[in-house]
Design a protein around this motif. Structure first.
Motif, PDB file in Angstrom:
ATOM      1  N   LYS A 184       0.842  -1.198   0.000  1.00  0.00           N
ATOM      2  CA  LYS A 184       0.000   0.000   0.000  1.00  0.00           C
ATOM      3  C   LYS A 184       0.876   1.246   0.000  1.00  0.00           C
ATOM      4  O   LYS A 184       2.026   1.219   0.430  1.00  0.00           O
ATOM      5  CB  LYS A 184      -0.946   0.018   1.201  1.00  0.00           C
ATOM      6  CG  LYS A 184      -0.263   0.242   2.535  1.00  0.00           C
ATOM      7  CD  LYS A 184      -1.292   0.350   3.649  1.00  0.00           C
ATOM      8  CE  LYS A 184      -0.627   0.619   4.987  1.00  0.00           C
ATOM      9  NZ  LYS A 184      -1.607   0.772   6.062  1.00  0.00           N
ATOM     10  N   ASN A 185       0.300   2.333  -0.513  1.00  0.00           N
ATOM     11  CA  ASN A 185       0.955   3.636  -0.461  1.00  0.00           C
ATOM     12  C   ASN A 185       0.879   4.187   0.957  1.00  0.00           C
ATOM     13  O   ASN A 185      -0.134   4.020   1.638  1.00  0.00           O
ATOM     14  CB  ASN A 185       0.281   4.623  -1.408  1.00  0.00           C
ATOM     15  CG  ASN A 185       0.637   4.387  -2.856  1.00  0.00           C
ATOM     16  OD1 ASN A 185       1.618   3.735  -3.167  1.00  0.00           O
ATOM     17  ND2 ASN A 185      -0.173   4.927  -3.745  1.00  0.00           N
ATOM     18  N   LEU A 186       1.931   4.871   1.379  1.00  0.00           N
ATOM     19  CA  LEU A 186       1.942   5.561   2.661  1.00  0.00           C
ATOM     20  C   LEU A 186       1.813   7.061   2.421  1.00  0.00           C
ATOM     21  O   LEU A 186       2.152   7.561   1.346  1.00  0.00           O
ATOM     22  CB  LEU A 186       3.232   5.254   3.426  1.00  0.00           C
ATOM     23  CG  LEU A 186       3.464   3.782   3.789  1.00  0.00           C
ATOM     24  CD1 LEU A 186       4.824   3.617   4.458  1.00  0.00           C
ATOM     25  CD2 LEU A 186       2.352   3.260   4.679  1.00  0.00           C
ATOM     26  N   MET A 187       1.364   7.779   3.434  1.00  0.00           N
ATOM     27  CA  MET A 187       1.165   9.227   3.324  1.00  0.00           C
ATOM     28  C   MET A 187       2.477   9.976   3.058  1.00  0.00           C
ATOM     29  O   MET A 187       2.469  11.058   2.495  1.00  0.00           O
ATOM     30  CB  MET A 187       0.510   9.772   4.597  1.00  0.00           C
ATOM     31  CG  MET A 187      -0.900   9.247   4.841  1.00  0.00           C
ATOM     32  SD  MET A 187      -2.055   9.644   3.532  1.00  0.00           S
ATOM     33  CE  MET A 187      -2.243  11.391   3.792  1.00  0.00           C
ATOM     34  N   ASP A 188       3.620   9.404   3.448  1.00  0.00           N
ATOM     35  CA  ASP A 188       4.914  10.076   3.282  1.00  0.00           C
ATOM     36  C   ASP A 188       5.535   9.858   1.902  1.00  0.00           C
ATOM     37  O   ASP A 188       6.661  10.273   1.648  1.00  0.00           O
ATOM     38  CB  ASP A 188       5.883   9.656   4.381  1.00  0.00           C
ATOM     39  CG  ASP A 188       6.208   8.168   4.363  1.00  0.00           C
ATOM     40  OD1 ASP A 188       5.759   7.446   3.448  1.00  0.00           O
ATOM     41  OD2 ASP A 188       6.933   7.720   5.275  1.00  0.00           O
ATOM     42  N   GLY A 189       4.814   9.192   0.985  1.00  0.00           N
ATOM     43  CA  GLY A 189       5.328   8.972  -0.366  1.00  0.00           C
ATOM     44  C   GLY A 189       6.015   7.637  -0.551  1.00  0.00           C
ATOM     45  O   GLY A 189       6.405   7.283  -1.662  1.00  0.00           O
ATOM     46  N   ASN A 190       6.177   6.864   0.521  1.00  0.00           N
ATOM     47  CA  ASN A 190       6.787   5.540   0.438  1.00  0.00           C
ATOM     48  C   ASN A 190       5.727   4.487   0.162  1.00  0.00           C
ATOM     49  O   ASN A 190       4.532   4.758   0.198  1.00  0.00           O
ATOM     50  CB  ASN A 190       7.512   5.204   1.749  1.00  0.00           C
ATOM     51  CG  ASN A 190       8.683   6.123   2.002  1.00  0.00           C
ATOM     52  OD1 ASN A 190       9.261   6.673   1.082  1.00  0.00           O
ATOM     53  ND2 ASN A 190       9.035   6.294   3.260  1.00  0.00           N
ATOM     54  N   VAL A 191       6.180   3.259  -0.097  1.00  0.00           N
ATOM     55  CA  VAL A 191       5.284   2.117  -0.257  1.00  0.00           C
ATOM     56  C   VAL A 191       5.637   1.094   0.810  1.00  0.00           C
ATOM     57  O   VAL A 191       6.808   0.759   0.995  1.00  0.00           O
ATOM     58  CB  VAL A 191       5.386   1.500  -1.675  1.00  0.00           C
ATOM     59  CG1 VAL A 191       4.642   0.180  -1.760  1.00  0.00           C
ATOM     60  CG2 VAL A 191       4.850   2.472  -2.714  1.00  0.00           C
ATOM     61  N   GLN A 192       4.611   0.608   1.513  1.00  0.00           N
ATOM     62  CA  GLN A 192       4.764  -0.429   2.535  1.00  0.00           C
ATOM     63  C   GLN A 192       4.389  -1.769   1.934  1.00  0.00           C
ATOM     64  O   GLN A 192       3.358  -1.875   1.256  1.00  0.00           O
ATOM     65  CB  GLN A 192       3.861  -0.127   3.730  1.00  0.00           C
ATOM     66  CG  GLN A 192       3.890  -1.159   4.825  1.00  0.00           C
ATOM     67  CD  GLN A 192       5.191  -1.132   5.602  1.00  0.00           C
ATOM     68  OE1 GLN A 192       5.733  -0.066   5.849  1.00  0.00           O
ATOM     69  NE2 GLN A 192       5.692  -2.286   5.952  1.00  0.00           N
ATOM     70  N   ILE A 193       5.219  -2.786   2.168  1.00  0.00           N
ATOM     71  CA  ILE A 193       4.975  -4.135   1.655  1.00  0.00           C
ATOM     72  C   ILE A 193       5.105  -5.118   2.807  1.00  0.00           C
ATOM     73  O   ILE A 193       6.022  -4.995   3.618  1.00  0.00           O
ATOM     74  CB  ILE A 193       6.009  -4.518   0.565  1.00  0.00           C
ATOM     75  CG1 ILE A 193       6.012  -3.521  -0.585  1.00  0.00           C
ATOM     76  CG2 ILE A 193       5.769  -5.941   0.065  1.00  0.00           C
ATOM     77  CD1 ILE A 193       7.210  -3.667  -1.525  1.00  0.00           C
ATOM     78  N   GLU A 194       4.188  -6.071   2.885  1.00  0.00           N
ATOM     79  CA  GLU A 194       4.380  -7.251   3.711  1.00  0.00           C
ATOM     80  C   GLU A 194       4.365  -8.435   2.766  1.00  0.00           C
ATOM     81  O   GLU A 194       3.436  -8.590   1.975  1.00  0.00           O
ATOM     82  CB  GLU A 194       3.293  -7.389   4.784  1.00  0.00           C
ATOM     83  CG  GLU A 194       3.483  -6.446   5.939  1.00  0.00           C
ATOM     84  CD  GLU A 194       2.648  -6.812   7.160  1.00  0.00           C
ATOM     85  OE1 GLU A 194       2.107  -7.945   7.238  1.00  0.00           O
ATOM     86  OE2 GLU A 194       2.533  -5.941   8.039  1.00  0.00           O
ATOM     87  N   VAL A 195       5.404  -9.267   2.849  1.00  0.00           N
ATOM     88  CA  VAL A 195       5.533 -10.378   1.915  1.00  0.00           C
ATOM     89  C   VAL A 195       5.937 -11.626   2.689  1.00  0.00           C
ATOM     90  O   VAL A 195       6.719 -11.563   3.624  1.00  0.00           O
ATOM     91  CB  VAL A 195       6.540 -10.033   0.783  1.00  0.00           C
ATOM     92  CG1 VAL A 195       7.943  -9.817   1.308  1.00  0.00           C
ATOM     93  CG2 VAL A 195       6.515 -11.076  -0.303  1.00  0.00           C
ATOM     94  N   GLN A 196       5.377 -12.763   2.256  1.00  0.00           N
ATOM     95  CA  GLN A 196       5.612 -14.027   2.944  1.00  0.00           C
ATOM     96  C   GLN A 196       5.836 -15.126   1.920  1.00  0.00           C
ATOM     97  O   GLN A 196       5.160 -15.173   0.896  1.00  0.00           O
ATOM     98  CB  GLN A 196       4.394 -14.352   3.807  1.00  0.00           C
ATOM     99  CG  GLN A 196       4.434 -15.678   4.514  1.00  0.00           C
ATOM    100  CD  GLN A 196       3.272 -15.815   5.479  1.00  0.00           C
ATOM    101  OE1 GLN A 196       3.154 -15.036   6.410  1.00  0.00           O
ATOM    102  NE2 GLN A 196       2.410 -16.797   5.243  1.00  0.00           N
ATOM    103  N   GLY A 197       6.787 -16.013   2.221  1.00  0.00           N
ATOM    104  CA  GLY A 197       7.041 -17.143   1.334  1.00  0.00           C
ATOM    105  C   GLY A 197       8.360 -17.804   1.656  1.00  0.00           C
ATOM    106  O   GLY A 197       8.943 -17.591   2.723  1.00  0.00           O
ATOM    107  N   ILE A 198       8.825 -18.602   0.705  1.00  0.00           N
ATOM    108  CA  ILE A 198      10.095 -19.316   0.845  1.00  0.00           C
ATOM    109  C   ILE A 198      11.235 -18.305   0.703  1.00  0.00           C
ATOM    110  O   ILE A 198      11.177 -17.400  -0.129  1.00  0.00           O
ATOM    111  CB  ILE A 198      10.197 -20.424  -0.215  1.00  0.00           C
ATOM    112  CG1 ILE A 198       9.062 -21.439  -0.010  1.00  0.00           C
ATOM    113  CG2 ILE A 198      11.546 -21.115  -0.173  1.00  0.00           C
ATOM    114  CD1 ILE A 198       8.910 -22.420  -1.144  1.00  0.00           C
TER     115      ILE A 198
END
Length: 90
Positions: A35-49
């Motif tokens: 998702k986009n963050l208010m500060d212009g960055n992008v937040q990612i949560e990722v899961q896997g091998i």
């Protein structure tokens, strides 16, 4: 299996970066969200091998043709066992 929280800074909003992240994650059979963050960055949560997540991180560092990734911050998270897909949050 591992899960990371990733914050990506640079020119990553308004350039198709989240869609690129989702396509890359799906291609590698990873789950999570971005998702986009208010500060212009992008937040990612990722899961896997682990090897697939390493490939994912390498691709994210390069970005798509329109984005510019300046920095990536990683932190470990607990696994979410029932997660089925990778989605874009709005």
């Amino acid at each position: 299996m591992i899960r990371y929280s990733i914050t990506v800074s640079g020119r990553v909003q308004g350039v198709g970066f989240r869609y690129f992240v989702q396509l890359t994650a799906c291609r590698l059979n990873l789950t999570g969200w971005c998702k986009n963050l208010m500060d212009g960055n992008v937040q990612i949560e990722v899961q896997g091998i682990e090897k697939d997540i390493n490939s994912f991180i390498s691709a994210i560092k390069v970005g798509n043709n329109f984005s510019r990734v300046d920095d990536i911050n990683l932190s470990s998270l607990p696994l979410i066992p029932d997660e089925k897909k990778f989605k874009i949050k709005y």
